[in-house]
Design a protein around this motif. Sequence first.
Motif, PDB file in Angstrom:
ATOM      1  N   VAL A 188      10.421   1.496   0.241  1.00 34.07           N
ATOM      2  CA  VAL A 188       9.920   2.898   0.634  1.00 34.07           C
ATOM      3  C   VAL A 188      10.386   4.151   1.109  1.00 34.07           C
ATOM      4  O   VAL A 188      10.309   4.928   0.519  1.00 34.07           O
ATOM      5  N   PRO A 189      11.223   3.661   2.168  1.00 34.17           N
ATOM      6  CA  PRO A 189      12.128   4.864   2.398  1.00 34.17           C
ATOM      7  C   PRO A 189      13.248   5.315   1.512  1.00 34.17           C
ATOM      8  O   PRO A 189      13.601   6.372   1.451  1.00 34.17           O
ATOM      9  N   ALA A 190      13.736   4.300   0.536  1.00 31.81           N
ATOM     10  CA  ALA A 190      14.541   4.564  -0.551  1.00 31.81           C
ATOM     11  C   ALA A 190      13.920   5.579  -1.349  1.00 31.81           C
ATOM     12  O   ALA A 190      14.460   6.363  -1.927  1.00 31.81           O
ATOM     13  N   ARG A 191      12.575   5.314  -1.786  1.00 38.50           N
ATOM     14  CA  ARG A 191      11.941   6.325  -2.670  1.00 38.50           C
ATOM     15  C   ARG A 191      11.474   7.668  -2.186  1.00 38.50           C
ATOM     16  O   ARG A 191      11.264   8.766  -2.722  1.00 38.50           O
TER      17      ARG A 191
ATOM     18  N   LEU B 231       0.807  -1.194  -0.051  1.00 45.52           N
ATOM     19  CA  LEU B 231       0.094   0.072   0.126  1.00 45.52           C
ATOM     20  C   LEU B 231       0.759   1.228  -0.003  1.00 45.52           C
ATOM     21  O   LEU B 231       0.680   2.170  -0.874  1.00 45.52           O
ATOM     22  N   CYS B 232       1.852   1.170   0.746  1.00 48.32           N
ATOM     23  CA  CYS B 232       2.829   2.361   0.641  1.00 48.32           C
ATOM     24  C   CYS B 232       3.477   2.518  -0.469  1.00 48.32           C
ATOM     25  O   CYS B 232       3.479   3.752  -1.057  1.00 48.32           O
ATOM     26  N   ALA B 233       3.900   1.386  -1.104  1.00 48.51           N
ATOM     27  CA  ALA B 233       4.643   1.701  -2.529  1.00 48.51           C
ATOM     28  C   ALA B 233       3.914   2.227  -3.559  1.00 48.51           C
ATOM     29  O   ALA B 233       4.135   2.858  -4.547  1.00 48.51           O
ATOM     30  N   LEU B 234       2.298   1.625  -3.501  1.00 43.46           N
ATOM     31  CA  LEU B 234       1.340   2.040  -4.608  1.00 43.46           C
ATOM     32  C   LEU B 234       0.982   3.415  -4.381  1.00 43.46           C
ATOM     33  O   LEU B 234       0.300   4.079  -5.582  1.00 43.46           O
TER      34      LEU B 234
ATOM     35  N   ARG C 125       7.831  -1.676 -10.284  1.00 44.95           N
ATOM     36  CA  ARG C 125       8.878  -1.725  -9.341  1.00 44.95           C
ATOM     37  C   ARG C 125       8.587  -2.659  -8.036  1.00 44.95           C
ATOM     38  O   ARG C 125       9.427  -3.237  -7.197  1.00 44.95           O
ATOM     39  N   LEU C 126       7.179  -2.764  -7.606  1.00 45.58           N
ATOM     40  CA  LEU C 126       6.895  -3.394  -6.281  1.00 45.58           C
ATOM     41  C   LEU C 126       7.057  -4.796  -6.575  1.00 45.58           C
ATOM     42  O   LEU C 126       7.536  -5.698  -5.818  1.00 45.58           O
TER      43      LEU C 126
ATOM     44  N   PRO D  27       2.308  11.493  -8.033  1.00 46.56           N
ATOM     45  CA  PRO D  27       1.007  11.993  -7.478  1.00 46.56           C
ATOM     46  C   PRO D  27       0.418  10.720  -6.263  1.00 46.56           C
ATOM     47  O   PRO D  27       0.741   9.870  -6.241  1.00 46.56           O
ATOM     48  N   LEU D  28       0.133  11.605  -5.220  1.00 48.66           N
ATOM     49  CA  LEU D  28      -0.621  10.692  -4.134  1.00 48.66           C
ATOM     50  C   LEU D  28      -1.797  10.038  -4.388  1.00 48.66           C
ATOM     51  O   LEU D  28      -2.915  10.795  -4.717  1.00 48.66           O
ATOM     52  N   VAL D  29      -1.949   8.960  -4.024  1.00 49.96           N
ATOM     53  CA  VAL D  29      -3.271   7.957  -4.589  1.00 49.96           C
ATOM     54  C   VAL D  29      -3.763   7.394  -3.157  1.00 49.96           C
ATOM     55  O   VAL D  29      -3.046   6.471  -2.759  1.00 49.96           O
ATOM     56  N   PRO D  30      -4.924   7.890  -2.915  1.00 48.16           N
ATOM     57  CA  PRO D  30      -5.642   7.624  -1.702  1.00 48.16           C
ATOM     58  C   PRO D  30      -5.893   5.954  -1.805  1.00 48.16           C
ATOM     59  O   PRO D  30      -5.955   5.412  -2.979  1.00 48.16           O
ATOM     60  N   PRO D  31      -5.860   4.969  -0.674  1.00 48.32           N
ATOM     61  CA  PRO D  31      -6.150   3.596  -0.843  1.00 48.32           C
ATOM     62  C   PRO D  31      -7.496   3.283  -1.422  1.00 48.32           C
ATOM     63  O   PRO D  31      -7.466   2.312  -2.250  1.00 48.32           O
ATOM     64  N   HIS D  32      -8.401   3.959  -1.268  1.00 49.51           N
ATOM     65  CA  HIS D  32      -9.874   3.758  -1.657  1.00 49.51           C
ATOM     66  C   HIS D  32      -9.923   4.305  -3.311  1.00 49.51           C
ATOM     67  O   HIS D  32     -10.769   3.678  -3.973  1.00 49.51           O
TER      68      HIS D  32
END
Length: 385
Positions: free
Chosen positions: A288-291, A16-19, A54-55, A24-29
């Motif tokens: 995740v922190p690398a990105r 979820l964090c990676a996607l 990438r994931l 842009p920020l994509v909310p989970p819903h």
Amino acid sequence: MWQPLLVIAALVGASLCALCLGTPLVPPHRLPGALLDGDATLAGIVVTELRVPRLLLALIAGACLGAAGLVLQEALRNPLAVPEMLGVSSGAALGVAAPLVLALSLPAAVQPLLALGGAALGGGLTLLAAGLGRSPSAVLLTGAAVAAALQAALLVLMVMADQLDLQLIYRYLLGSLSARTWDDVAGLWPWLLVAVPALVLCAPVLSVMRLGDEDAEALGVRARRARLAALAIAVVLIAPVTAVCGPVAWVGFLAPHLARRFDPGSGAVRWLPWSGAWGAVVVAVADVPARLALAPVETPAGAWTALLGVPAGVALMRSGRRTRRAGRRSTDPAAVLVPPREPLAAAPATAVGTGPLARPDGPGARDAGGVPPRPAGTTGTEDAR
């Protein structure tokens, strides 16, 4: 029982964090809509063309490195036997970096073959210098020396490279998942089709190798050949990943220790899939922190795996060692305390047969020496009769 829950929770959270996170920020819903839109919106393009491959690459690379680490540790019976210590990762990186510095124009499909040749070169030099794997400790020490020599060759290549190639080589040598696409993911599947059946066949042999070379030989396993086969399987797992991502450090060290920590009583057959699962978790979480940690600048994922993996692996080794010592003490027969018997105190001679309920001439009477008194008029010969 907690291991599957932890693995699933970590994979879901990292996915979820990676996607979702980033620009842009994509909310989970809204994530299902972005995946279904595809090329229709900017969020769909970023998610489907950049974040999803990438994931997937992080999960596949982590699983391969975790499984390869367990294979090497079990074959050499040493918890420090990791690809970075045997010249395998350094050899694969050298095989990919050399054509780049020497300005050799090669197609991208050849890079896994170059990495495979370099990894086989590093592992082969280690086994040849150690006497074809006669001693596990000798293989590990020799592998450290071979890895240092290959890293020195990489430093020479970095000196020869220009500024642009130097940045590419530096990012590659630390292990990066930046700018990876579906083509990079598709290039790993042929190697997985070869490595996965080999792992299934290798797992029971690894359980026998843990007993030692002499016991393995007595059970019909040729230790030297089995060690060579284990190294070959590790090379097939590590080389394609290194060709695409670079040497993502110390995943093969941390993932097997996590698998053993949560299931200490099992063997290589049970540890192998869990080691691959924990390797996928480690790389996915580290990416995740690398990105995002220094956004908009991306840091290599290998730097985070080394920064967090080495202390965590050492802590797991120490805790596992203390647990094994406590288990041996609890099962040691000498450690079971048997309460000592109380010594039988001799009764005073004057008190025997003189109690208020004892008769001097009764059947329970005793003389001072503890012998029943003889009636008057008898001799010792009657006792003898």
